[in-house]
Design a protein around this motif. Structure first.
Motif, PDB file in Angstrom:
ATOM      1  N   ILE A 365     -48.504  73.401 -11.227  1.00 15.21           N
ATOM      2  CA  ILE A 365     -47.302  73.736 -11.985  1.00 15.21           C
ATOM      3  C   ILE A 365     -47.458  75.144 -12.516  1.00 15.21           C
ATOM      4  O   ILE A 365     -48.498  75.488 -13.094  1.00 15.21           O
ATOM      5  N   ALA A 366     -46.448  75.963 -12.344  1.00 19.54           N
ATOM      6  CA  ALA A 366     -46.432  77.291 -12.950  1.00 19.54           C
ATOM      7  C   ALA A 366     -45.302  77.322 -13.970  1.00 19.54           C
ATOM      8  O   ALA A 366     -44.138  77.153 -13.610  1.00 19.54           O
ATOM      9  N   THR A 367     -45.663  77.481 -15.227  1.00 23.54           N
ATOM     10  CA  THR A 367     -44.665  77.538 -16.292  1.00 23.54           C
ATOM     11  C   THR A 367     -44.766  78.909 -16.951  1.00 23.54           C
ATOM     12  O   THR A 367     -45.833  79.274 -17.455  1.00 23.54           O
ATOM     13  N   GLY A 368     -43.693  79.672 -16.919  1.00 21.90           N
ATOM     14  CA  GLY A 368     -43.759  81.002 -17.525  1.00 21.90           C
ATOM     15  C   GLY A 368     -42.619  81.885 -17.081  1.00 21.90           C
ATOM     16  O   GLY A 368     -41.599  81.418 -16.574  1.00 21.90           O
ATOM     17  N   THR A 369     -42.828  83.166 -17.286  1.00 15.90           N
ATOM     18  CA  THR A 369     -41.820  84.143 -16.885  1.00 15.90           C
ATOM     19  C   THR A 369     -41.852  84.284 -15.360  1.00 15.90           C
ATOM     20  O   THR A 369     -42.827  83.869 -14.713  1.00 15.90           O
ATOM     21  N   PRO A 370     -40.814  84.886 -14.785  1.00 16.14           N
ATOM     22  CA  PRO A 370     -40.842  85.127 -13.337  1.00 16.14           C
ATOM     23  C   PRO A 370     -42.113  85.869 -12.923  1.00 16.14           C
ATOM     24  O   PRO A 370     -42.709  85.552 -11.887  1.00 16.14           O
ATOM     25  N   GLU A 371     -42.542  86.832 -13.754  1.00 17.23           N
ATOM     26  CA  GLU A 371     -43.751  87.593 -13.428  1.00 17.23           C
ATOM     27  C   GLU A 371     -44.976  86.678 -13.417  1.00 17.23           C
ATOM     28  O   GLU A 371     -45.866  86.819 -12.563  1.00 17.23           O
ATOM     29  N   GLN A 372     -45.036  85.764 -14.371  1.00 19.39           N
ATOM     30  CA  GLN A 372     -46.184  84.845 -14.421  1.00 19.39           C
ATOM     31  C   GLN A 372     -46.197  83.893 -13.225  1.00 19.39           C
ATOM     32  O   GLN A 372     -47.255  83.627 -12.647  1.00 19.39           O
ATOM     33  N   VAL A 373     -45.020  83.383 -12.864  1.00 17.47           N
ATOM     34  CA  VAL A 373     -44.950  82.488 -11.707  1.00 17.47           C
ATOM     35  C   VAL A 373     -45.343  83.247 -10.441  1.00 17.47           C
ATOM     36  O   VAL A 373     -46.145  82.768  -9.627  1.00 17.47           O
ATOM     37  N   ALA A 375     -47.231  85.815 -10.301  1.00 18.79           N
ATOM     38  CA  ALA A 375     -48.666  86.131 -10.378  1.00 18.79           C
ATOM     39  C   ALA A 375     -49.522  84.943  -9.925  1.00 18.79           C
ATOM     40  O   ALA A 375     -50.544  85.124  -9.251  1.00 18.79           O
ATOM     41  N   THR A 376     -49.102  83.741 -10.279  1.00 17.14           N
ATOM     42  CA  THR A 376     -49.829  82.550  -9.810  1.00 17.14           C
ATOM     43  C   THR A 376     -49.818  82.482  -8.289  1.00 17.14           C
ATOM     44  O   THR A 376     -50.842  82.231  -7.641  1.00 17.14           O
ATOM     45  N   ILE A 377     -48.654  82.710  -7.729  1.00 16.17           N
ATOM     46  CA  ILE A 377     -48.519  82.664  -6.263  1.00 16.17           C
ATOM     47  C   ILE A 377     -49.434  83.704  -5.619  1.00 16.17           C
ATOM     48  O   ILE A 377     -50.169  83.414  -4.671  1.00 16.17           O
ATOM     49  N   VAL A 378     -49.375  84.913  -6.141  1.00 17.06           N
ATOM     50  CA  VAL A 378     -50.165  85.998  -5.556  1.00 17.06           C
ATOM     51  C   VAL A 378     -51.659  85.728  -5.743  1.00 17.06           C
ATOM     52  O   VAL A 378     -52.466  85.972  -4.836  1.00 17.06           O
ATOM     53  N   GLU A 379     -52.024  85.181  -6.886  1.00 20.98           N
ATOM     54  CA  GLU A 379     -53.434  84.875  -7.136  1.00 20.98           C
ATOM     55  C   GLU A 379     -53.968  83.875  -6.108  1.00 20.98           C
ATOM     56  O   GLU A 379     -55.028  84.077  -5.509  1.00 20.98           O
ATOM     57  N   TRP A 380     -53.226  82.800  -5.907  1.00 27.22           N
ATOM     58  CA  TRP A 380     -53.664  81.782  -4.943  1.00 27.22           C
ATOM     59  C   TRP A 380     -53.653  82.333  -3.517  1.00 27.22           C
ATOM     60  O   TRP A 380     -54.563  82.085  -2.744  1.00 27.22           O
ATOM     61  N   PHE A 381     -52.618  83.075  -3.207  1.00 25.54           N
ATOM     62  CA  PHE A 381     -52.468  83.629  -1.859  1.00 25.54           C
ATOM     63  C   PHE A 381     -53.562  84.641  -1.557  1.00 25.54           C
ATOM     64  O   PHE A 381     -54.081  84.707  -0.438  1.00 25.54           O
ATOM     65  N   GLY A 382     -53.938  85.419  -2.576  1.00 18.77           N
ATOM     66  CA  GLY A 382     -54.900  86.494  -2.365  1.00 18.77           C
ATOM     67  C   GLY A 382     -56.352  86.065  -2.504  1.00 18.77           C
ATOM     68  O   GLY A 382     -57.266  86.851  -2.236  1.00 18.77           O
ATOM     69  N   ASN A 383     -56.568  84.820  -2.915  1.00 15.12           N
ATOM     70  CA  ASN A 383     -57.934  84.386  -3.192  1.00 15.12           C
ATOM     71  C   ASN A 383     -58.324  83.107  -2.463  1.00 15.12           C
ATOM     72  O   ASN A 383     -59.002  82.228  -3.008  1.00 15.12           O
ATOM     73  N   GLY A 384     -57.864  83.027  -1.237  1.00  9.75           N
ATOM     74  CA  GLY A 384     -58.340  81.947  -0.364  1.00  9.75           C
ATOM     75  C   GLY A 384     -57.978  80.561  -0.815  1.00  9.75           C
ATOM     76  O   GLY A 384     -58.751  79.612  -0.614  1.00  9.75           O
ATOM     77  N   ALA A 385     -56.786  80.412  -1.442  1.00  7.94           N
ATOM     78  CA  ALA A 385     -56.361  79.066  -1.843  1.00  7.94           C
ATOM     79  C   ALA A 385     -55.095  78.621  -1.127  1.00  7.94           C
ATOM     80  O   ALA A 385     -54.800  77.423  -1.109  1.00  7.94           O
ATOM     81  N   ALA A 386     -54.350  79.569  -0.575  1.00 12.15           N
ATOM     82  CA  ALA A 386     -53.047  79.226   0.012  1.00 12.15           C
ATOM     83  C   ALA A 386     -52.580  80.315   0.965  1.00 12.15           C
ATOM     84  O   ALA A 386     -52.846  81.494   0.735  1.00 12.15           O
ATOM     85  N   ASP A 387     -51.865  79.887   2.022  1.00  8.78           N
ATOM     86  CA  ASP A 387     -51.147  80.834   2.882  1.00  8.78           C
ATOM     87  C   ASP A 387     -49.677  80.895   2.501  1.00  8.78           C
ATOM     88  O   ASP A 387     -48.898  81.602   3.140  1.00  8.78           O
ATOM     89  N   GLY A 388     -49.331  80.149   1.491  1.00  7.65           N
ATOM     90  CA  GLY A 388     -47.959  80.058   1.030  1.00  7.65           C
ATOM     91  C   GLY A 388     -47.823  78.747   0.280  1.00  7.65           C
ATOM     92  O   GLY A 388     -48.835  78.101  -0.030  1.00  7.65           O
ATOM     93  N   PRO A 409     -37.689  88.360  -5.808  1.00 12.70           N
ATOM     94  CA  PRO A 409     -37.652  89.835  -5.799  1.00 12.70           C
ATOM     95  C   PRO A 409     -38.998  90.455  -6.178  1.00 12.70           C
ATOM     96  O   PRO A 409     -39.342  91.535  -5.680  1.00 12.70           O
ATOM     97  N   ILE A 410     -39.746  89.785  -7.014  1.00 12.00           N
ATOM     98  CA  ILE A 410     -41.063  90.320  -7.404  1.00 12.00           C
ATOM     99  C   ILE A 410     -42.008  90.284  -6.202  1.00 12.00           C
ATOM    100  O   ILE A 410     -42.715  91.254  -5.916  1.00 12.00           O
ATOM    101  N   LEU A 411     -42.005  89.162  -5.492  1.00 12.77           N
ATOM    102  CA  LEU A 411     -42.859  89.061  -4.294  1.00 12.77           C
ATOM    103  C   LEU A 411     -42.420  90.088  -3.243  1.00 12.77           C
ATOM    104  O   LEU A 411     -43.254  90.699  -2.571  1.00 12.77           O
ATOM    105  N   ARG A 412     -41.132  90.277  -3.136  1.00 11.61           N
ATOM    106  CA  ARG A 412     -40.616  91.269  -2.163  1.00 11.61           C
ATOM    107  C   ARG A 412     -41.029  92.678  -2.560  1.00 11.61           C
ATOM    108  O   ARG A 412     -41.385  93.496  -1.693  1.00 11.61           O
TER     109      ARG A 412
END
Lengths: 450, 450
Positions: A365-373, A375-388, A409-412
């Protein structure tokens, strides 16, 4: 487009009627009749396609779940629903879950091959063996088969389906009007499969589909589930609430894939991700509270009993609860471990535990601002936890709208998610190759039939 | 609308890839890639809907037929195809054929209930037991079951499906957000069916569908087929090449329906009708010749062998042929009788016989001007032979376009066919009532589950 494009995040929308959260239907905004309303699903599919997501994704529950009075469950057959949605979308992938325990391989192979044709290469099958034991009684089984039996059948089921999808060479249709040759039967192979679970002659009556075969998703993180995934899957949907465990799962699967001689980059790992998005972190938490305040303890207790095998309905809702550690086995292994871990490391009343479980049901679960959500996605994606991720909106359409408008838009902006589709098939969206037809030792259809 | 409206003709479009005629694919106009092209089927569905036909109709062949080199067969799963077409149509009925021999009742019930929901009340199931014995080998059967076994299973299959479709009361969804009651489980009934072929607990996980249940079509004119139709069917698709035999069939079925305590006006008899339309009778015959000149004897011989059980491939194509009368039984009873009758009453070479068979394959053929084709329809409709027809266009889209443009206006000018849809569901198009839910003796889902 830059010469060396960044590795891209893959995002599917997991669409469960009016939302995954058990209390979504009780929100003032929710139209409860949407549960069976095709217009609701069309809006969601178009929203996801406009956002250029990889795919929409439907779960499968061929049984009316218990505590159906407490929340809407999946009330439509996912395959039929997604076939209908193929008609109102053009590019987005279409992932339907179907059980290898309660279907037959010829029927599944022809339905998914047809879906791939009618969607022009957007079909995927999420292979499950069905966790819900009550389903057995709808299909004439005395008992739900145990996991080993289910996964044994699943592997053979997939062998048969792959063989059927490879019945036709891509050039089997000759279309020689003058010579009177519609197909070359020597370019169509029988299957003649005979195994412990199935005997299937083939060939499939359907020409090879645009993607060669539908993309194979897999869900289920038990030991036999991981082995099945490593052998057959091209994308894996998994419940991973915690980063380090997700990393372990990711590394484990990729290594198993490698051990099977397959390319680990062609097997995508997509954990579920639920989210509550607010302008500030406090607003996001307040949004989550809104959902949790509407939960019904009767429902949470039934889920907790299903996960742990323990009935807590006589436990005081406002007394502290401890869930014992799991013994061997169990159908909801990772979820049981999570609940045990939660109550061992935090002091939670039963009511607090049920609220906590309602949000993600074992998913991150990601609860927070768009930037925080983001950031969670990017953290997992960039650190060998997820391809998406399989995005799991708590309420529909509102949570999906928030994600698309505020997080994408942040991911883009970081070059991590597509601005537009580059291909037309789901394989192209996911960066997967179109498989070549397996060469069969057996003679062609014509020869074998003579 | 006049106060006393004339009885209306019902017309469905039977859509078989590029046309029912075996040589349609060899016409210069035909695009052979249309066989698996969704755009082709979308055009056909929209054409039929614009013409206000009752329904489109797809056959089912879960096996690659022999002599596949000679013509395209049904190369897509009909259910998946019609579900996809639900997304691009709004009013026309959607009839998909599916086998009771090679499916399970829970799976069929949930798929068709879902189709009824996503199409907003336009679904129909054409119930067959599958005539093609080769299908057995795709589903793990040693042998194709004999007709009595198939129809015994079919009857129980329908009992189960009807029971599952009646799981939910129409008012089962309460949607009480404040009280936290989504459905009333006392308004959902378990099935708990246990019979010789099936054990199915139920309830279906799907709320009762817009039509109560899908419309039941039936095809198959054997003795057990007629009995099944009389008990369960609401529309019957039959091959009747000759008026007096069609009248006999019509009277027989309506009387059987009456014997089962059902209203014969609510069971529609819809023979197949193939047609070759020309500006003059000579032009129509020339059009039919164009098709017949393109037939392949290899294909015709295989069909003749299938119908009669006799291999004529060593018979001189240009020598007179006599087909012996049928002995007891046979899967294609009425077609064998027809072929025998033809060669007993006319002097035909084998080549002439094969050409003759190619046009209708046992169905009524109308060859002539639009007025003549319309007259045939009116004659059968007005003289106790048909409540309408399953239109079987020899080539698609061209033959359907001709019918819609040239024949329909004649029927409309006589007040026999609708100018526009009056209802939104297929039941309304066909003048069939929405069935009320059967009351079950068993207690509700909640009670039984406790």
């Amino acid at each position: 487009m830059p010469a060396a494009k960044r590795r891209q995040i893959h995002l599917n929308a997991f669409l469960r009627n009016v939302g995954q959260h058990e209390a979504a239907w009780r929100l003032p905004e929710t139209d409860v009749s949407a549960v069976t309303d095709i217009e609701h699903y069309r809006r969601l599919a178009r929203l996801a396609e406009k956002a250029k997501l990889d795919a929409i994704f439907f779960a499968d529950h061929p049984v009316l779940k218990d505590r159906s009075q407490d929340r809407p469950w999946d009330s439509l057959d996912p395959f039929t629903l997604i076939a209908a949605l193929s008609g109102v979308t053009e590019r987005i992938g279409l992932v339907a879950t179907a059980s290898t325990t309660y279907n037959d391989p010829y029927g599944i192979a022809r339905r998914f091959a047809t879906l791939d044709h009618v969607s022009r290469g957007r079909a995927a099958w999420n292979v499950v063996t069905t966790a819900n034991a009550e389903a057995a009684a709808n299909f004439g089984f005395e008992h739900h088969p145990d996991p080993d039996a289910r996964y044994g059948r699943a592997a053979e089921f997939l062998d048969v389906a792959f063989g059927l999808w490879d019945s036709w060479n891509d050039d089997a249709i000759v279309g020689d009007k003058a010579g009177g040759v519609f197909v070359d039967p020597d370019r169509i192979d029988r299957l003649d499969h005979a195994g412990p679970h199935f005997r299937v002659a083939g060939p499939l009556e359907i020409p090879r589909s645009p993607q060669g075969r539908p993309v194979i998703f897999q869900a289920g993180s038990s030991e036999p589930g991981k082995e099945l995934a490593a052998r057959y899957a091209e994308a894996i949907f998994t419940a991973q609430p915690v980063l380090d465990e997700a990393q372990g799962f990711y590394a484990d699967i990729k290594s198993r894939v490698r051990a099977h001689g397959r390319d680990p980059d062609k097997v995508l790992i997509l954990p579920g991700l639920s989210f509550f998005i607010g302008g500030t972190e406090a607003e996001a938490r307040a949004l989550q509270d809104t959902f949790e305040n509407l939960t019904l303890p009767t429902y949470g207790l039934a889920q907790l009993a299903r996960i742990t095998g323990i009935d807590f309905s006589n436990h005081d809702l406002d007394a502290v609860v401890r869930v014992p550690a799991r013994e061997q086995g169990g159908n909801q292994k990772s979820r049981h471990d999570l609940v045990h871990h939660l109550t061992a490391t935090e002091t939670l009343t039963l009511r607090q535990l049920l609220r906590r479980l309602s949000a993600g049901r074992g998913h991150r679960i990601a609860t927070g601002t768009p930037e925080q959500v983001a950031a969670t996605i990017v953290e997992w994606f960039g650190n060998g936890a997820a391809d998406g991720f399989n995005l799991i909106p708590p309420a529909l359409p509102s949570s999906l709208e928030s994600f698309v408008t505020e997080v994408l838009p942040i991911l883009r902006s970081q070059g991590l998610f597509r601005e537009d589709y580059e291909g037309t098939t789901l394989r192209e969206h996911l960066g997967l190759d179109r498989p070549s037809k397996a060469r069969r030792v057996a003679a062609g259809f014509a020869a074998a039939a003579e």
